[in-house]
Design a protein around this motif. Structure first.
Motif, PDB file in Angstrom:
ATOM      1  N   THR A  93       0.838  -1.207   0.000  1.00  0.00           N
ATOM      2  CA  THR A  93       0.000   0.000   0.000  1.00  0.00           C
ATOM      3  C   THR A  93       0.869   1.251   0.000  1.00  0.00           C
ATOM      4  O   THR A  93       2.038   1.217   0.413  1.00  0.00           O
ATOM      5  CB  THR A  93      -0.930   0.024   1.229  1.00  0.00           C
ATOM      6  N   LEU A  94       0.268   2.325  -0.452  1.00  0.00           N
ATOM      7  CA  LEU A  94       0.961   3.603  -0.488  1.00  0.00           C
ATOM      8  C   LEU A  94       0.892   4.253   0.881  1.00  0.00           C
ATOM      9  O   LEU A  94      -0.186   4.365   1.487  1.00  0.00           O
ATOM     10  CB  LEU A  94       0.331   4.521  -1.537  1.00  0.00           C
ATOM     11  N   GLY A  95       2.067   4.672   1.394  1.00  0.00           N
ATOM     12  CA  GLY A  95       2.107   5.362   2.678  1.00  0.00           C
ATOM     13  C   GLY A  95       2.045   6.865   2.471  1.00  0.00           C
ATOM     14  O   GLY A  95       1.206   7.369   1.719  1.00  0.00           O
ATOM     15  N   THR A  96       2.936   7.588   3.096  1.00  0.00           N
ATOM     16  CA  THR A  96       2.959   9.044   2.955  1.00  0.00           C
ATOM     17  C   THR A  96       3.659   9.440   1.662  1.00  0.00           C
ATOM     18  O   THR A  96       4.570   8.754   1.184  1.00  0.00           O
ATOM     19  CB  THR A  96       3.691   9.669   4.137  1.00  0.00           C
ATOM     20  N   VAL A  97       3.212  10.561   1.101  1.00  0.00           N
ATOM     21  CA  VAL A  97       3.820  11.108  -0.114  1.00  0.00           C
ATOM     22  C   VAL A  97       4.372  12.494   0.239  1.00  0.00           C
ATOM     23  O   VAL A  97       3.635  13.375   0.693  1.00  0.00           O
ATOM     24  CB  VAL A  97       2.797  11.198  -1.267  1.00  0.00           C
ATOM     25  N   ARG A  98       5.659  12.657   0.022  1.00  0.00           N
ATOM     26  CA  ARG A  98       6.310  13.920   0.365  1.00  0.00           C
ATOM     27  C   ARG A  98       7.011  14.471  -0.875  1.00  0.00           C
ATOM     28  O   ARG A  98       7.735  13.730  -1.559  1.00  0.00           O
ATOM     29  CB  ARG A  98       7.325  13.698   1.484  1.00  0.00           C
ATOM     30  N   TYR A  99       6.752  15.769  -1.135  1.00  0.00           N
ATOM     31  CA  TYR A  99       7.397  16.414  -2.267  1.00  0.00           C
ATOM     32  C   TYR A  99       8.602  17.222  -1.764  1.00  0.00           C
ATOM     33  O   TYR A  99       8.512  17.973  -0.788  1.00  0.00           O
ATOM     34  CB  TYR A  99       6.422  17.325  -3.002  1.00  0.00           C
ATOM     35  N   MET A 100       9.689  17.058  -2.459  1.00  0.00           N
ATOM     36  CA  MET A 100      10.924  17.728  -2.066  1.00  0.00           C
ATOM     37  C   MET A 100      11.212  18.890  -3.009  1.00  0.00           C
ATOM     38  O   MET A 100      11.238  18.700  -4.238  1.00  0.00           O
ATOM     39  CB  MET A 100      12.098  16.722  -2.099  1.00  0.00           C
ATOM     40  N   GLY A 101      11.410  20.100  -2.413  1.00  0.00           N
ATOM     41  CA  GLY A 101      11.690  21.270  -3.224  1.00  0.00           C
ATOM     42  C   GLY A 101      10.436  21.761  -3.917  1.00  0.00           C
ATOM     43  O   GLY A 101       9.341  21.199  -3.783  1.00  0.00           O
ATOM     44  N   PRO A 102      10.596  22.817  -4.672  1.00  0.00           N
ATOM     45  CA  PRO A 102       9.430  23.339  -5.408  1.00  0.00           C
ATOM     46  C   PRO A 102       8.986  22.358  -6.496  1.00  0.00           C
ATOM     47  O   PRO A 102       9.794  21.843  -7.251  1.00  0.00           O
ATOM     48  CB  PRO A 102       9.967  24.643  -6.011  1.00  0.00           C
ATOM     49  N   VAL A 103       7.694  22.098  -6.527  1.00  0.00           N
ATOM     50  CA  VAL A 103       7.121  21.186  -7.520  1.00  0.00           C
ATOM     51  C   VAL A 103       6.139  21.961  -8.364  1.00  0.00           C
ATOM     52  O   VAL A 103       5.111  22.433  -7.872  1.00  0.00           O
ATOM     53  CB  VAL A 103       6.422  19.993  -6.847  1.00  0.00           C
ATOM     54  N   THR A 104       6.462  22.141  -9.617  1.00  0.00           N
ATOM     55  CA  THR A 104       5.597  22.891 -10.523  1.00  0.00           C
ATOM     56  C   THR A 104       4.515  22.017 -11.127  1.00  0.00           C
ATOM     57  O   THR A 104       3.428  22.480 -11.444  1.00  0.00           O
ATOM     58  CB  THR A 104       6.447  23.510 -11.640  1.00  0.00           C
ATOM     59  N   ASP A 105       4.808  20.731 -11.287  1.00  0.00           N
ATOM     60  CA  ASP A 105       3.826  19.806 -11.898  1.00  0.00           C
ATOM     61  C   ASP A 105       3.921  18.474 -11.158  1.00  0.00           C
ATOM     62  O   ASP A 105       4.862  17.697 -11.341  1.00  0.00           O
ATOM     63  CB  ASP A 105       4.127  19.619 -13.379  1.00  0.00           C
TER      64      ASP A 105
END
Length: 254
Positions: free
Chosen positions: A209-221
């Motif tokens: 299963t999918l746990g946490t989703v974390r974006y690193m740095g600026p994400v434009t898309d």
């Protein structure tokens, strides 16, 4: 007609009649004694007990008593080769001399049979089929699979064997069976470089299963962002497993 009755009263008729009666009696006596001699009336020999002795000893006993014999053989893994297990007629029976006796002995070499196709059979059905082919059930090896007590593989002497291969009758066959639970642990896929949608699809395929989703740095898309790290990490050697349903945390970046 009167001449016929006159002939019956003649001495010639009486003489011929006496000769015919004597000839008939002599013929019947000769036939009776000939049959007695041919069948050896009243002469019989008791059949000896041969079960459980070696075929060589059985042959000596039969030949010393004037019997003839025919030998058939069967294979039994738990019996010593060369022993008489059946005889016909039975011991103690009175028979004529020169009678043929039929013996069944244990043979040393097992005849070969072709392994039946046991794959996908239920355990009880496979056991019955093995018995019908003169084979025995060895070990039952259970592996994770949703098909409970279904034959998944067949082994002989520790090696995989296919249906149709000849094996000695009486051999023990090992069956690989499903335990009905399927895999309880799975390998972690390497998700680095996947988009979020691709990672989710791969996790579902691995029963994770999918746990946490974390974006690193600026994400434009976010749709084009890709996985740069995951926890737990994938094992490149394929030795580390986790339980089904384990959550995998992802970090994504553009």
């Amino acid at each position: 007609m009167s001449r016929f009755f006159q002939y019956l009263r003649t001495q010639t008729f009486r003489k011929n009649l006496i000769i015919a009666l004597i000839s008939g009696i002599v013929f019947l006596l000769l036939l009776f004694y000939s049959l007695r001699f041919y069948t050896r009336h009243g002469e019989s020999i008791e059949v000896p007990s041969l079960r459980g002795i070696s075929i060589d000893e059985a042959v000596n006993r039969l030949e010393s008593r004037g019997f003839r014999y025919q030998v058939d053989s069967v294979y039994q893994a738990d019996k010593n080769p060369g022993l008489v297990i059946e005889q016909d007629p039975d011991a103690g029976t009175n028979v004529k001399s020169n009678r043929t006796l039929y013996l069944t002995i244990i043979t040393k070499n097992a005849p070969e049979v072709q392994l039946p196709d046991l794959t996908e059979m239920a355990l009880l059905e496979a056991m019955s089929t093995l018995s019908n082919y003169g084979l025995k059930l060895g070990d039952t090896i259970y592996i994770p699979d949703i098909a409970r007590d279904r034959v998944l593989d067949v082994k002989y002497g520790g090696q995989k064997i296919n249906a149709g291969q000849p094996i000695p009758k009486g051999s023990k066959i090992d069956l690989v069976l499903g335990n009905g639970m399927g895999e309880s642990e799975v390998y972690i896929p390497d998700l680095v470089g996947y988009t979020l949608d691709e990672a989710i699809f791969s996790l579902k395929g691995a029963s994770l299963t999918l746990g946490t989703v974390r974006y690193m740095g600026p994400v434009t898309d976010s749709t084009s962002a890709k996985v740069v790290s995951q926890t737990p990490e994938a094992d490149p050697d394929g030795e580390k497993k986790v339980s089904i349903g384990t959550s995998v945390n992802l970090a994504l970046s553009n």
